[in-house]
Design an enzyme around this catalytic site. Structure first.
Site, PDB file in Angstrom:
ATOM      1  N   HIS A 135     -74.567  -0.890  -1.619  1.00  0.00           N
ATOM      2  CA  HIS A 135     -73.117  -1.062  -1.465  1.00  0.00           C
ATOM      3  C   HIS A 135     -72.612  -0.694  -0.078  1.00  0.00           C
ATOM      4  CE1 HIS A 135     -72.813  -0.698  -6.138  1.00  0.00           C
ATOM      5  NE2 HIS A 135     -73.200  -1.882  -5.741  1.00  0.00           N
ATOM      6  N   CYS A 186     -65.272  -5.717  11.423  1.00  0.00           N
ATOM      7  CA  CYS A 186     -64.037  -6.334  11.904  1.00  0.00           C
ATOM      8  C   CYS A 186     -63.672  -7.544  11.047  1.00  0.00           C
ATOM      9  CB  CYS A 186     -64.195  -6.745  13.365  1.00  0.00           C
ATOM     10  SG  CYS A 186     -62.694  -7.500  14.016  1.00  0.00           S
ATOM     11  N   ASP A 188     -72.679   7.247   0.944  1.00  0.00           N
ATOM     12  CA  ASP A 188     -72.488   8.472   1.726  1.00  0.00           C
ATOM     13  C   ASP A 188     -73.591   8.771   2.743  1.00  0.00           C
ATOM     14  OD1 ASP A 188     -74.604   9.598   0.145  1.00  0.00           O
ATOM     15  OD2 ASP A 188     -73.154  10.264  -1.351  1.00  0.00           O
ATOM     16  N   GLY A 216     -78.094   9.772 -11.989  1.00  0.00           N
ATOM     17  CA  GLY A 216     -76.691   9.918 -11.621  1.00  0.00           C
ATOM     18  C   GLY A 216     -75.901   8.633 -11.483  1.00  0.00           C
ATOM     19  N   THR A 217     -76.251   7.649 -12.295  1.00  0.00           N
ATOM     20  CA  THR A 217     -75.424   6.436 -12.272  1.00  0.00           C
ATOM     21  C   THR A 217     -74.959   6.086 -13.679  1.00  0.00           C
ATOM     22  OG1 THR A 217     -75.327   4.061 -11.786  1.00  0.00           O
ATOM     23  CG2 THR A 217     -77.502   4.973 -12.243  1.00  0.00           C
ATOM     24  N   CYS A 262     -62.369  -6.617  19.811  1.00  0.00           N
ATOM     25  CA  CYS A 262     -61.311  -7.634  19.849  1.00  0.00           C
ATOM     26  C   CYS A 262     -59.956  -7.110  19.385  1.00  0.00           C
ATOM     27  CB  CYS A 262     -61.719  -8.846  18.997  1.00  0.00           C
ATOM     28  SG  CYS A 262     -61.533  -8.588  17.230  1.00  0.00           S
ATOM     29  N   GLN A 310     -76.658   3.230  -4.852  1.00  0.00           N
ATOM     30  CA  GLN A 310     -75.316   2.640  -4.866  1.00  0.00           C
ATOM     31  C   GLN A 310     -74.373   3.489  -4.026  1.00  0.00           C
ATOM     32  OE1 GLN A 310     -74.406   1.385  -9.240  1.00  0.00           O
ATOM     33  NE2 GLN A 310     -76.016   2.917  -9.302  1.00  0.00           N
ATOM     34  N   ASN A 335     -79.391  12.162 -16.283  1.00  0.00           N
ATOM     35  CA  ASN A 335     -77.921  12.083 -16.339  1.00  0.00           C
ATOM     36  C   ASN A 335     -77.450  13.006 -17.457  1.00  0.00           C
ATOM     37  OD1 ASN A 335     -75.150  11.185 -16.622  1.00  0.00           O
ATOM     38  ND2 ASN A 335     -75.750   9.267 -15.629  1.00  0.00           N
TER      39      ASN A 335
HETATM   40  P1  NAD Z   1     -70.175   6.471 -11.357  1.00  0.00           P
HETATM   41  O1  NAD Z   1     -69.118   7.357 -10.805  1.00  0.00           O
HETATM   42  O2  NAD Z   1     -69.807   5.266 -12.100  1.00  0.00           O
HETATM   43  O3  NAD Z   1     -71.080   7.353 -12.361  1.00  0.00           O
HETATM   44  C1  NAD Z   1     -71.483   8.649 -12.058  1.00  0.00           C
HETATM   45  C2  NAD Z   1     -72.549   9.065 -13.047  1.00  0.00           C
HETATM   46  O4  NAD Z   1     -73.094  10.288 -12.618  1.00  0.00           O
HETATM   47  C3  NAD Z   1     -72.032   9.287 -14.477  1.00  0.00           C
HETATM   48  O5  NAD Z   1     -72.883   8.627 -15.375  1.00  0.00           O
HETATM   49  C4  NAD Z   1     -72.150  10.796 -14.666  1.00  0.00           C
HETATM   50  O6  NAD Z   1     -72.482  11.157 -15.985  1.00  0.00           O
HETATM   51  C5  NAD Z   1     -73.262  11.140 -13.725  1.00  0.00           C
HETATM   52  N1  NAD Z   1     -73.242  12.499 -13.184  1.00  0.00           N
HETATM   53  C6  NAD Z   1     -72.190  13.310 -12.946  1.00  0.00           C
HETATM   54  N2  NAD Z   1     -72.592  14.470 -12.425  1.00  0.00           N
HETATM   55  C7  NAD Z   1     -73.939  14.405 -12.325  1.00  0.00           C
HETATM   56  C8  NAD Z   1     -74.948  15.297 -11.853  1.00  0.00           C
HETATM   57  N3  NAD Z   1     -74.639  16.512 -11.369  1.00  0.00           N
HETATM   58  N4  NAD Z   1     -76.240  14.888 -11.897  1.00  0.00           N
HETATM   59  C9  NAD Z   1     -76.570  13.664 -12.387  1.00  0.00           C
HETATM   60  N5  NAD Z   1     -75.663  12.797 -12.859  1.00  0.00           N
HETATM   61  C10 NAD Z   1     -74.367  13.154 -12.815  1.00  0.00           C
HETATM   62  O7  NAD Z   1     -71.105   6.141 -10.155  1.00  0.00           O
HETATM   63  P2  NAD Z   1     -72.118   4.950  -9.883  1.00  0.00           P
HETATM   64  O8  NAD Z   1     -72.881   4.680 -11.105  1.00  0.00           O
HETATM   65  O9  NAD Z   1     -72.784   5.303  -8.630  1.00  0.00           O
HETATM   66  O10 NAD Z   1     -71.264   3.629  -9.642  1.00  0.00           O
HETATM   67  C11 NAD Z   1     -70.037   3.450  -9.080  1.00  0.00           C
HETATM   68  C12 NAD Z   1     -69.851   3.061  -7.635  1.00  0.00           C
HETATM   69  O11 NAD Z   1     -69.341   4.220  -7.034  1.00  0.00           O
HETATM   70  C13 NAD Z   1     -70.997   2.705  -6.778  1.00  0.00           C
HETATM   71  O12 NAD Z   1     -70.823   1.392  -6.408  1.00  0.00           O
HETATM   72  C14 NAD Z   1     -70.882   3.574  -5.506  1.00  0.00           C
HETATM   73  O13 NAD Z   1     -70.850   2.745  -4.370  1.00  0.00           O
HETATM   74  C15 NAD Z   1     -69.589   4.263  -5.652  1.00  0.00           C
HETATM   75  N6  NAD Z   1     -69.473   5.699  -5.276  1.00  0.00           N
HETATM   76  C16 NAD Z   1     -70.248   6.258  -4.322  1.00  0.00           C
HETATM   77  C17 NAD Z   1     -70.136   7.617  -4.022  1.00  0.00           C
HETATM   78  C18 NAD Z   1     -71.020   8.211  -2.967  1.00  0.00           C
HETATM   79  O14 NAD Z   1     -71.454   7.506  -2.067  1.00  0.00           O
HETATM   80  N7  NAD Z   1     -71.345   9.503  -3.066  1.00  0.00           N
HETATM   81  C19 NAD Z   1     -69.222   8.409  -4.714  1.00  0.00           C
HETATM   82  C20 NAD Z   1     -68.404   7.800  -5.688  1.00  0.00           C
HETATM   83  C21 NAD Z   1     -68.584   6.446  -5.966  1.00  0.00           C
HETATM   84 ZN    ZN Z   2     -63.419  -7.630  16.297  1.00  0.00          ZN
END
Ligand code: NAD
Ligand code: ZN
Length: 235
Positions: free
Chosen positions: A105, A113, A90, A174-175, A137, A87, A200
């Site tokens: 995502h 655009c 980055d 980590g979600t 454009c 998700q 997590n």
């Molecule tokens: P979220 O922020 O909802 O949840 C983060 C989860 O990570 C939590 O459950 C937390 O307990 C856990 N966590 C925190 N530190 C941790 C660690 N060191 N190790 C393991 N787990 C840890 O994030 P999500 O579930 O990815 O969903 C939210 C949306 O956020 C996604 O759609 C995503 O696109 C976006 N997002 C992306 C980034 C990125 O690309 N790095 C950063 C922030 C949010």
């Molecule tokens: Zn364009």
């Protein structure tokens, strides 16, 4: 060959210094999601949304993949049928060397655009203007990411669904497992017969269906998982 799927979220990049959205210190504590990550918020104030994205782009540009990203990439090299469904926007999984990566995502380095629809990578940060303009454009560009209330890119969810359903080992790392439809994937995997592991530090809706829970960080959890895989524990 047995299939391993890693399903990852912002927590996997937390130890690279990229803030999560929810959880302690999460971005939602300080910013309003409806103003920054929705089509309506962008229509109202594209410059404001872009300033926030540019800030995140800068943080991400300076970050490095951590041991969790690297171990997932290593397991892919060693094992073969390994996929990362993320998700995260980055791009750190690819930078760590993972090749089979499905970005649910989108990607924060891509722009799209709003006038002519083309999308391309734009790595410049800070940007020269807010909002940036299309190189073809001159139309207003938006980040090529999926915002709340928007559908996933065509085909991506189907592919993620299929990989989850056919996985043998499904590792959720980590979600918060709250953002749908992505949050369904662990349940699809479980129904398909996969052994489900959650990594997590906090409990989530996946915890109660997981076969195993590692209440620790992504890097520590992945080190443990890697050792156990080597011992032939899961497959
Ligand atoms: P979220 O922020 O909802 O949840 C983060 C989860 O990570 C939590 O459950 C937390 O307990 C856990 N966590 C925190 N530190 C941790 C660690 N060191 N190790 C393991 N787990 C840890 O994030 P999500 O579930 O990815 O969903 C939210 C949306 O956020 C996604 O759609 C995503 O696109 C976006 N997002 C992306 C980034 C990125 O690309 N790095 C950063 C922030 C949010
Ligand atoms: Zn364009």
């Amino acid at each position: 060959m047995a299939r391993i799927v890693f399903f990852t979220g912002a927590g996997v990049s937390a130890e690279s210094g990229i803030p999560t959205f929810r959880g302690k210190g999460g971005l939602w504590e300080r910013f309003k999601v409806e103003e920054l990550a929705t089509p309506e918020g962008f229509a109202k104030d594209p410059a404001k949304v872009w300033k926030w994205y540019d800030l995140r782009r800068k943080i991400i540009a300076e970050a490095q993949p951590n041991d969790a990203h690297k171990l997932m990439a290593l397991i892919e090299k060693e094992h073969g049928d390994v996929w990362v469904i993320t998700q995260n926007v980055d791009g750190l999984h690819r930078r760590a060397g993972s090749e089979n990566v499905l970005e649910l995502h989108g990607n924060i380095w891509k722009v799209r655009c709003t006038a002519c629809g083309i999308s391309y990578y734009e790595f410049k940060t800070p940007l020269e203007e807010y909002p940036p303009r299309c190189r073809e454009c001159g139309g207003i560009l938006r980040p090529d990411v999926v915002w709340f209330g928007e559908p996933l890119p065509p085909g991506v969810l189907e592919k993620a669904w299929e990989l989850s359903r056919t996985s043998d080992l499904f590792v959720v790392a980590g979600t918060s497992a709250l953002v749908y439809p992505a949050a369904q994937l662990p349940f699809i995997a479980k129904e398909g017969g996969a052994y489900v592991i959650e990594i997590n530090p906090e409990s989530t809706p996946v915890s109660r269906i997981a076969d195993e829970v590692m209440r620790t960080t992504a890097t520590e959890g992945m080190k443990l998982l890697y050792r156990r895989l080597k011992e032939g524990r899961y497959l």
